[in-house]
Design a protein around this motif. Sequence first.
Motif, PDB file in Angstrom:
ATOM      1  N   VAL A  70      -4.394 -10.186   1.281  1.00 40.34           N
ATOM      2  CA  VAL A  70      -4.946  -9.233   2.248  1.00 40.34           C
ATOM      3  C   VAL A  70      -3.865  -8.244   2.684  1.00 40.34           C
ATOM      4  N   ALA A  71      -2.635  -8.698   2.833  1.00 41.62           N
ATOM      5  CA  ALA A  71      -1.541  -7.783   3.180  1.00 41.62           C
ATOM      6  C   ALA A  71      -1.323  -6.752   2.069  1.00 41.62           C
ATOM      7  N   VAL A  72      -1.412  -7.186   0.821  1.00 43.97           N
ATOM      8  CA  VAL A  72      -1.259  -6.258  -0.308  1.00 43.97           C
ATOM      9  C   VAL A  72      -2.405  -5.244  -0.316  1.00 43.97           C
ATOM     10  N   GLN A  79      -2.778   1.825   3.852  1.00 43.88           N
ATOM     11  CA  GLN A  79      -1.392   2.236   4.099  1.00 43.88           C
ATOM     12  C   GLN A  79      -0.746   1.472   5.259  1.00 43.88           C
ATOM     13  N   GLU A  80      -1.073   0.185   5.362  1.00 44.56           N
ATOM     14  CA  GLU A  80      -0.489  -0.677   6.385  1.00 44.56           C
ATOM     15  C   GLU A  80       0.773  -1.304   5.810  1.00 44.56           C
ATOM     16  N   TYR A  85      10.071  -8.540   8.588  1.00 42.06           N
ATOM     17  CA  TYR A  85       9.727  -9.869   9.091  1.00 42.06           C
ATOM     18  C   TYR A  85       8.387 -10.342   8.532  1.00 42.06           C
ATOM     19  N   ALA A  86       7.441  -9.426   8.379  1.00 41.82           N
ATOM     20  CA  ALA A  86       6.159  -9.785   7.766  1.00 41.82           C
ATOM     21  C   ALA A  86       6.362 -10.183   6.306  1.00 41.82           C
TER      22      ALA A  86
END
Length: 110
Positions: A70-72, A79-80, A85-86
């Motif tokens: 989901v982060a990818v 564009q998040e 750290y994440a």
Amino acid sequence: MAYLYLAIAIITEVIATSALKSSQEFSKLLPSLVVAVGYGLSFYFMTLTLRSIPLSITYAVWSGLGIVLVAVIGFILYQEKPDIYAVLGMTLIISGVLVIHLFSSTVAHS
């Protein structure tokens, strides 16, 4: 087959979660349907996975890989950009999934 079911569960959950933002609080029909169908399929395939992989392992892999994917998707579609750290946290999640699969006797190695 359990790992195929788990992969399908993860992919459909990632699609559903990624569509949440596009649904604009469920005010857009098509993305809202993608969310509902995606989560339904995800949970169905997760139950099939549970026939041969323990719940704790299934959920650890499902949620861990889901977070990273989901982060990818968030980076590509919305564009998040995650900060260092994440990225570090997601690296630890991937490391945890690898440790489970490489060293845990709880996982059925077939």
